[in-house]
Design a protein around this motif. Structure first.
Motif, PDB file in Angstrom:
ATOM      1  N   ARG A  16      45.079  57.279 101.891  1.00  0.00           N
ATOM      2  CA  ARG A  16      44.473  56.001 102.291  1.00  0.00           C
ATOM      3  C   ARG A  16      43.701  55.389 101.132  1.00  0.00           C
ATOM      4  NH1 ARG A  16      43.127  58.742 107.059  1.00  0.00           N
ATOM      5  NH2 ARG A  16      40.981  58.991 106.322  1.00  0.00           N
ATOM      6  N   ALA A  17      42.923  56.218 100.444  1.00  0.00           N
ATOM      7  CA  ALA A  17      42.136  55.726  99.307  1.00  0.00           C
ATOM      8  C   ALA A  17      43.052  55.178  98.218  1.00  0.00           C
ATOM      9  CB  ALA A  17      41.254  56.851  98.755  1.00  0.00           C
ATOM     10  N   PHE A  18      44.163  55.887  97.966  1.00  0.00           N
ATOM     11  CA  PHE A  18      45.104  55.451  96.932  1.00  0.00           C
ATOM     12  C   PHE A  18      45.681  54.073  97.278  1.00  0.00           C
ATOM     13  CE2 PHE A  18      49.199  55.098  94.869  1.00  0.00           C
ATOM     14  CZ  PHE A  18      48.973  55.605  93.603  1.00  0.00           C
ATOM     15  N   ILE A  19      46.058  53.886  98.530  1.00  0.00           N
ATOM     16  CA  ILE A  19      46.637  52.604  98.949  1.00  0.00           C
ATOM     17  C   ILE A  19      45.591  51.489  98.882  1.00  0.00           C
ATOM     18  CG2 ILE A  19      47.617  51.347 100.903  1.00  0.00           C
ATOM     19  CD1 ILE A  19      48.944  54.013 101.745  1.00  0.00           C
ATOM     20  N   GLU A  20      44.377  51.754  99.390  1.00  0.00           N
ATOM     21  CA  GLU A  20      43.327  50.731  99.394  1.00  0.00           C
ATOM     22  C   GLU A  20      42.922  50.358  97.971  1.00  0.00           C
ATOM     23  OE1 GLU A  20      40.077  52.058 101.768  1.00  0.00           O
ATOM     24  OE2 GLU A  20      41.261  52.181 103.612  1.00  0.00           O
ATOM     25  N   ASN A  21      42.653  51.361  97.146  1.00  0.00           N
ATOM     26  CA  ASN A  21      42.242  51.082  95.771  1.00  0.00           C
ATOM     27  C   ASN A  21      43.371  50.476  94.956  1.00  0.00           C
ATOM     28  OD1 ASN A  21      39.577  52.044  96.025  1.00  0.00           O
ATOM     29  ND2 ASN A  21      40.235  54.147  95.695  1.00  0.00           N
ATOM     30  N   GLY A  22      44.594  50.972  95.194  1.00  0.00           N
ATOM     31  CA  GLY A  22      45.746  50.439  94.470  1.00  0.00           C
ATOM     32  C   GLY A  22      45.989  48.971  94.767  1.00  0.00           C
ATOM     33  N   SER A  23      45.829  48.585  96.033  1.00  0.00           N
ATOM     34  CA  SER A  23      46.030  47.182  96.402  1.00  0.00           C
ATOM     35  C   SER A  23      44.947  46.295  95.792  1.00  0.00           C
ATOM     36  CB  SER A  23      46.053  47.026  97.922  1.00  0.00           C
ATOM     37  OG  SER A  23      44.816  47.425  98.502  1.00  0.00           O
ATOM     38  N   LYS A  24      43.700  46.781  95.780  1.00  0.00           N
ATOM     39  CA  LYS A  24      42.602  46.021  95.159  1.00  0.00           C
ATOM     40  C   LYS A  24      42.837  45.861  93.659  1.00  0.00           C
ATOM     41  CE  LYS A  24      38.988  47.433  98.420  1.00  0.00           C
ATOM     42  NZ  LYS A  24      37.739  48.227  98.575  1.00  0.00           N
ATOM     43  N   LEU A  25      43.257  46.952  93.034  1.00  0.00           N
ATOM     44  CA  LEU A  25      43.499  46.922  91.592  1.00  0.00           C
ATOM     45  C   LEU A  25      44.639  45.971  91.253  1.00  0.00           C
ATOM     46  CD1 LEU A  25      43.037  47.992  88.738  1.00  0.00           C
ATOM     47  CD2 LEU A  25      44.510  49.940  89.297  1.00  0.00           C
ATOM     48  N   PHE A  87      33.256  47.396  92.763  1.00  0.00           N
ATOM     49  CA  PHE A  87      32.671  47.389  91.420  1.00  0.00           C
ATOM     50  C   PHE A  87      33.528  48.206  90.465  1.00  0.00           C
ATOM     51  CE2 PHE A  87      28.561  46.803  93.833  1.00  0.00           C
ATOM     52  CZ  PHE A  87      28.357  45.496  93.421  1.00  0.00           C
ATOM     53  N   ALA A  88      34.024  49.348  90.954  1.00  0.00           N
ATOM     54  CA  ALA A  88      34.841  50.227  90.124  1.00  0.00           C
ATOM     55  C   ALA A  88      36.126  49.535  89.687  1.00  0.00           C
ATOM     56  CB  ALA A  88      35.162  51.511  90.892  1.00  0.00           C
ATOM     57  N   VAL A  89      36.780  48.851  90.596  1.00  0.00           N
ATOM     58  CA  VAL A  89      38.007  48.127  90.257  1.00  0.00           C
ATOM     59  C   VAL A  89      37.702  47.037  89.235  1.00  0.00           C
ATOM     60  CG1 VAL A  89      39.766  46.545  91.156  1.00  0.00           C
ATOM     61  CG2 VAL A  89      39.194  48.631  92.421  1.00  0.00           C
ATOM     62  N   ASN A  90      36.600  46.333  89.412  1.00  0.00           N
ATOM     63  CA  ASN A  90      36.190  45.302  88.464  1.00  0.00           C
ATOM     64  C   ASN A  90      35.980  45.897  87.074  1.00  0.00           C
ATOM     65  OD1 ASN A  90      35.347  42.419  88.166  1.00  0.00           O
ATOM     66  ND2 ASN A  90      33.419  43.363  87.528  1.00  0.00           N
ATOM     67  N   ASP A  91      35.334  47.054  87.033  1.00  0.00           N
ATOM     68  CA  ASP A  91      35.079  47.753  85.768  1.00  0.00           C
ATOM     69  C   ASP A  91      36.382  48.086  85.055  1.00  0.00           C
ATOM     70  OD1 ASP A  91      33.878  49.135  83.714  1.00  0.00           O
ATOM     71  OD2 ASP A  91      33.031  50.720  84.967  1.00  0.00           O
ATOM     72  N   LEU A  92      37.313  48.649  85.798  1.00  0.00           N
ATOM     73  CA  LEU A  92      38.584  49.065  85.203  1.00  0.00           C
ATOM     74  C   LEU A  92      39.378  47.873  84.680  1.00  0.00           C
ATOM     75  CD1 LEU A  92      40.652  51.256  84.572  1.00  0.00           C
ATOM     76  CD2 LEU A  92      41.531  51.008  86.892  1.00  0.00           C
ATOM     77  N   VAL A  93      39.461  46.811  85.457  1.00  0.00           N
ATOM     78  CA  VAL A  93      40.247  45.644  85.055  1.00  0.00           C
ATOM     79  C   VAL A  93      39.649  44.982  83.821  1.00  0.00           C
ATOM     80  CG1 VAL A  93      40.986  43.318  85.735  1.00  0.00           C
ATOM     81  CG2 VAL A  93      41.190  45.220  87.338  1.00  0.00           C
ATOM     82  N   MET A  94      38.326  44.812  83.798  1.00  0.00           N
ATOM     83  CA  MET A  94      37.689  44.186  82.641  1.00  0.00           C
ATOM     84  C   MET A  94      37.811  45.067  81.407  1.00  0.00           C
ATOM     85  SD  MET A  94      36.837  41.197  83.346  1.00  0.00           S
ATOM     86  CE  MET A  94      36.292  41.044  81.637  1.00  0.00           C
ATOM     87  N   SER A  95      37.652  46.378  81.580  1.00  0.00           N
ATOM     88  CA  SER A  95      37.805  47.295  80.449  1.00  0.00           C
ATOM     89  C   SER A  95      39.220  47.211  79.886  1.00  0.00           C
ATOM     90  CB  SER A  95      37.516  48.735  80.885  1.00  0.00           C
ATOM     91  OG  SER A  95      36.177  48.903  81.277  1.00  0.00           O
ATOM     92  N   THR A 114      40.261  58.771  95.313  1.00  0.00           N
ATOM     93  CA  THR A 114      38.902  58.879  95.851  1.00  0.00           C
ATOM     94  C   THR A 114      38.442  57.496  96.295  1.00  0.00           C
ATOM     95  OG1 THR A 114      38.089  58.665  93.579  1.00  0.00           O
ATOM     96  CG2 THR A 114      38.271  60.898  94.486  1.00  0.00           C
ATOM     97  N   GLN A 115      37.410  57.438  97.135  1.00  0.00           N
ATOM     98  CA  GLN A 115      36.965  56.131  97.649  1.00  0.00           C
ATOM     99  C   GLN A 115      36.594  55.186  96.518  1.00  0.00           C
ATOM    100  OE1 GLN A 115      33.891  56.864 100.647  1.00  0.00           O
ATOM    101  NE2 GLN A 115      35.423  56.590 102.229  1.00  0.00           N
ATOM    102  N   SER A 116      35.909  55.690  95.505  1.00  0.00           N
ATOM    103  CA  SER A 116      35.669  54.921  94.284  1.00  0.00           C
ATOM    104  C   SER A 116      36.567  55.491  93.193  1.00  0.00           C
ATOM    105  CB  SER A 116      34.202  55.024  93.851  1.00  0.00           C
ATOM    106  OG  SER A 116      33.358  54.382  94.769  1.00  0.00           O
ATOM    107  N   PRO A 117      37.392  54.680  92.568  1.00  0.00           N
ATOM    108  CA  PRO A 117      38.277  55.204  91.521  1.00  0.00           C
ATOM    109  C   PRO A 117      37.507  55.937  90.425  1.00  0.00           C
ATOM    110  CG  PRO A 117      38.913  52.971  92.100  1.00  0.00           C
ATOM    111  CD  PRO A 117      37.616  53.237  92.807  1.00  0.00           C
ATOM    112  N   ILE A 118      38.123  56.965  89.873  1.00  0.00           N
ATOM    113  CA  ILE A 118      37.570  57.715  88.758  1.00  0.00           C
ATOM    114  C   ILE A 118      38.291  57.263  87.501  1.00  0.00           C
ATOM    115  CG2 ILE A 118      37.198  60.011  87.779  1.00  0.00           C
ATOM    116  CD1 ILE A 118      37.323  61.102  90.663  1.00  0.00           C
TER     117      ILE A 118
END
Length: 236
Positions: A16-25, A87-95, A114-118
């Motif tokens: 679930r976390a992978f799908i949710e974070n992946g879609s946001k990313l 916030f984590a997705v924002n960090d990764l994309v900007m980086s 994980t709920q917040s991407p590593i």
């Protein structure tokens, strides 16, 4: 609850976390990257656990050292909850967008299970700038205090990275978290800017933008930010 049942629930949670974070990313990348390809490697949670010795190779808050395929790298694991996920997705994309700049810490990949991407980054062998300015007994064992000429060089290079952030995209982007603990140093003391968690772009036709109010108690903020809750390009 049986061990098999627990393992099944954990697997479902990670999926679930992978799908949710992946879609946001993916959504964030499509909006901000203008069809530009940005390679980001996907790591499993198990891979990073093994690479970091179950997160025992601790560097400082949220940061760990890891080894994978004979190569060292840094891992950043922010609080694992849904509040931090955006916030984590924002960090990764900007980086990732800034990764071509020599004074930005380059992301190698991430774990979305994980709920917040590593995050996985290139290694910064000389650690964090704050440890070279505010020297403790422990840091003195590893590094010498940074000389003034080197400090000025770091300041100029980070200023260049900030200028790039303000001018390289269709709209100026404000970093919002410039601090010595968010600047790392490679083996030649070249500074690498990190921590794009709170970065925001100024909308078209506007001169300021509302920012995350939790920053007010974390970083050094000018009076106008605290008065209005809005950030301007001059805030960096």
């Amino acid at each position: 609850m049986s061990k098999k049942s627990e393992e099944r629930k954990e697997k479902e949670r990670r999926e679930r976390a992978f799908i949710e974070n992946g879609s946001k990313l993916l959504e964030k990348l499509l909006v901000t990257c203008n069809d530009k390809s940005i390679p980001i490697r996907s790591f499993s949670a198990q891979e990073l656990q093994l690479a970091t010795n179950n997160y025992k190779n601790h560097l400082r808050k949220h940061w760990y050292k890891g080894y994978l395929e004979g190569r060292s790298f840094f891992v950043k694991a922010i609080p694992d909850n849904k509040i931090w996920a955006d916030f984590a997705v924002n960090d990764l994309v900007m980086s990732a967008q800034m990764s071509s700049h020599k004074n930005v810490l380059k992301p190698i990949g991430c774990c979305l299970e994980t709920q917040s991407p590593i995050f996985v980054y290139e290694s910064a062998m000389n650690g964090f700038l704050t440890d070279r300015i505010y020297m403790s007994h422990d840091t003195r064992q590893q590094h010498q205090p940074m000389e003034w000429s080197s400090r000025l060089k770091v300041a100029r290079q980070i200023a260049h990275a900030i200028s790039y952030l303000h001018t390289a995209f269709s709209r100026p982007v404000i970093h919002m978290a410039i601090h010595m603990r968010n600047i790392l140093l490679d083996e030649h003391d070249v500074p690498k800017l990190d921590h794009f968690l709170y970065s925001v772009s100024i909308p078209e036709g506007e001169i300021d933008v509302e920012v995350y109010d939790g920053l007010w108690n974390v970083y050094f903020n000018p009076p106008e930010l605290e008065a209005t809750g809005k950030g301007k390009e001059m805030l960096v």
